[in-house]
Design a protein around this motif. Sequence first.
Motif, PDB file in Angstrom:
ATOM      1  N   ALA A  67       1.726   9.391  -5.713  1.00  0.00           N
ATOM      2  CA  ALA A  67       2.163  10.762  -5.443  1.00  0.00           C
ATOM      3  C   ALA A  67       3.189  11.213  -6.474  1.00  0.00           C
ATOM      4  CB  ALA A  67       2.749  10.847  -4.031  1.00  0.00           C
ATOM      5  N   CYS A  68       4.105  10.322  -6.840  1.00  0.00           N
ATOM      6  CA  CYS A  68       5.081  10.663  -7.891  1.00  0.00           C
ATOM      7  C   CYS A  68       4.375  10.967  -9.207  1.00  0.00           C
ATOM      8  CB  CYS A  68       6.072   9.521  -8.065  1.00  0.00           C
ATOM      9  SG  CYS A  68       7.197   9.283  -6.671  1.00  0.00           S
ATOM     10  N   MET A  92       0.827  -1.202   0.000  1.00  0.00           N
ATOM     11  CA  MET A  92       0.000   0.000   0.000  1.00  0.00           C
ATOM     12  C   MET A  92       0.862   1.253   0.000  1.00  0.00           C
ATOM     13  SD  MET A  92      -2.748   1.294   2.852  1.00  0.00           S
ATOM     14  CE  MET A  92      -1.407   1.662   3.991  1.00  0.00           C
ATOM     15  N   HIS A  93       1.941   1.247   0.795  1.00  0.00           N
ATOM     16  CA  HIS A  93       2.821   2.415   0.849  1.00  0.00           C
ATOM     17  C   HIS A  93       3.524   2.640  -0.490  1.00  0.00           C
ATOM     18  CE1 HIS A  93       1.872   2.750   4.961  1.00  0.00           C
ATOM     19  NE2 HIS A  93       2.679   1.819   5.413  1.00  0.00           N
ATOM     20  N   VAL A  94       3.928   1.555  -1.145  1.00  0.00           N
ATOM     21  CA  VAL A  94       4.534   1.701  -2.470  1.00  0.00           C
ATOM     22  C   VAL A  94       3.524   2.279  -3.447  1.00  0.00           C
ATOM     23  CG1 VAL A  94       5.476   0.438  -4.444  1.00  0.00           C
ATOM     24  CG2 VAL A  94       6.238  -0.121  -2.130  1.00  0.00           C
ATOM     25  N   ASN A 123       8.620   3.966   6.888  1.00  0.00           N
ATOM     26  CA  ASN A 123       9.727   3.055   7.179  1.00  0.00           C
ATOM     27  C   ASN A 123      10.491   3.459   8.438  1.00  0.00           C
ATOM     28  OD1 ASN A 123       9.982   1.092   4.775  1.00  0.00           O
ATOM     29  ND2 ASN A 123       9.725   3.082   3.789  1.00  0.00           N
ATOM     30  N   ALA A 124       9.876   4.307   9.262  1.00  0.00           N
ATOM     31  CA  ALA A 124      10.567   4.812  10.450  1.00  0.00           C
ATOM     32  C   ALA A 124      10.914   3.696  11.424  1.00  0.00           C
ATOM     33  CB  ALA A 124       9.708   5.869  11.140  1.00  0.00           C
ATOM     34  N   HIS A 125      10.150   2.596  11.400  1.00  0.00           N
ATOM     35  CA  HIS A 125      10.445   1.502  12.333  1.00  0.00           C
ATOM     36  C   HIS A 125      11.832   0.917  12.103  1.00  0.00           C
ATOM     37  CE1 HIS A 125       8.864  -0.409   8.679  1.00  0.00           C
ATOM     38  NE2 HIS A 125       9.577  -1.474   9.021  1.00  0.00           N
ATOM     39  N   TYR A 130      -2.375   4.038  -8.200  1.00  0.00           N
ATOM     40  CA  TYR A 130      -2.558   3.394  -6.901  1.00  0.00           C
ATOM     41  C   TYR A 130      -3.297   2.064  -7.044  1.00  0.00           C
ATOM     42  CZ  TYR A 130      -4.283   2.421  -2.229  1.00  0.00           C
ATOM     43  OH  TYR A 130      -4.579   1.801  -1.042  1.00  0.00           O
ATOM     44  N   LEU A 131      -4.384   2.080  -7.802  1.00  0.00           N
ATOM     45  CA  LEU A 131      -5.177   0.856  -7.967  1.00  0.00           C
ATOM     46  C   LEU A 131      -4.405  -0.212  -8.730  1.00  0.00           C
ATOM     47  CD1 LEU A 131      -8.677   2.381  -8.789  1.00  0.00           C
ATOM     48  CD2 LEU A 131      -7.947   1.302  -6.647  1.00  0.00           C
ATOM     49  N   SER A 132      -3.662   0.192  -9.748  1.00  0.00           N
ATOM     50  CA  SER A 132      -2.920  -0.787 -10.548  1.00  0.00           C
ATOM     51  C   SER A 132      -1.822  -1.461  -9.741  1.00  0.00           C
ATOM     52  CB  SER A 132      -2.332  -0.110 -11.783  1.00  0.00           C
ATOM     53  OG  SER A 132      -1.352   0.852 -11.416  1.00  0.00           O
ATOM     54  N   VAL A 133      -1.249  -0.751  -8.784  1.00  0.00           N
ATOM     55  CA  VAL A 133      -0.193  -1.334  -7.953  1.00  0.00           C
ATOM     56  C   VAL A 133      -0.781  -2.168  -6.821  1.00  0.00           C
ATOM     57  CG1 VAL A 133       1.734  -0.832  -6.405  1.00  0.00           C
ATOM     58  CG2 VAL A 133       1.445   0.498  -8.502  1.00  0.00           C
TER      59      VAL A 133
END
Length: 460
Positions: free
Chosen positions: A313-314, A305-307, A347-349, A402-405
Amino acid sequence: MIVLLVNDHLLKQAWPGFVTGKLSDVAGLVVAPALLALFFWRRADLAATVLTGVLFALVKTTETGAEAASQAWTLVAGPSRVLADSTDLLALPALALAWWVRRRSLAAGSSPRWRIIVTMPLAVLAVTATSAAPGPPTAAAVEVKDDRILVYADDFTIWESEDHAATWSSSSVPFDDLPPDIRSRLQDVKSPQAAACVPYQATRCYRVVPGLMAVEQSDDGGDTWHPSWSLSDGDERERLVRTYDDESGLRSMGLAVQAWRGGHVVVVANGLDGIVVRDEAGTWRRLGWPGNDPESPSVDLSPEMHVAIFLAACMLFGCAGAGLRRYHRLYLGFAAAACLSYLAVVNAHRFAGPIADLDVVVRLLGLMTIPVGFAVCIALIFTGRARPAPLAVGVLGAPLVYLSVYTPFHGWAAGTPAAYWAAVVLAVLLTALVLLPALTLIRRDARRASSPADSPPWAP
């Protein structure tokens, strides 16, 4: 602030319950309006107080609000879960105390905003420790007692079946009331593998395989063993790892055998995955946690989801930037800062380790950079006189990216496609189908903008 720190870090751990839970809500409602006021103009404290109450009520009375709060707080403090509980509305009168404290603070000679900025990180750290989502239960032991099958979970829940594993009921039992051998097994999940033979048929025996989700069978009283059941599908195991985020807990921990109808039933305590049953016909099935609790964990697709969000956004910022007539470099810098800050937040964790609370600091810095970068980019789109065609391509193409990924991985989590690599290939192909037409449209618009017909009269 002191009450929030002491209650959430000490009292909740020592005496969890109604009092400490409500005290946390009261302290949070006193602190929240002052923090929220940072986003308003000076003297807009009434709006901050009212908004805090409205948001708190939505979170505590609706599942949608609780889920949205869980997702938002996950970005700040890592995996978190906020529960809807209408009894927490009893804490709403604390907003009056927050209003009174805020008014006295504004009347003071020193800068109240400076004090809020200094204490804001402390407030975030104060609630972080108690916001973590509780881990899922682990089926740690199983036994047959008085014609009943009892599966013991490490959260002190007992799953019971009186009809040979056909139906199940659950109950919570105080730890001290459990049998001594069960208590020892729950205290030490690394107990030796369990083995049992069929009553009145000593030659047929079963045992769990140490460290694996698997059961072996013996037909000669334990002299030789061969596989009887195992989770051999690599993609299915990957789904379970994503669901529970703990590969070490995905192992069979114990089993019990019950004779019935001239045959027998085998029940396996299968760690985080719950219960596995072999019926009298010899068919194995993963039961999981009986009842299909709607709050049970689902496959964690947050990395995908983050990717998807990052690429969307890009797409949005890239297309809009391609249509700018000026301020290209400034726009590119803020757009890159916003997108990369999002990656840092999610990815802060990975920064957690030698430096205490570094992951929280990274999240806070990222969450401050994202809105600033986004706001500056929006302003530059207008002041840079972005052409409408690339901007429209970005606005329409971002959700499609977003949906395609994300969609292929959502299907993989549900079992279609069965293989993870197939979801990756499908995501790449679908994304390419979105990007190629978008790039073609942007290129045509750029050529049209640079053609002599669109040049000013004084251009050569």
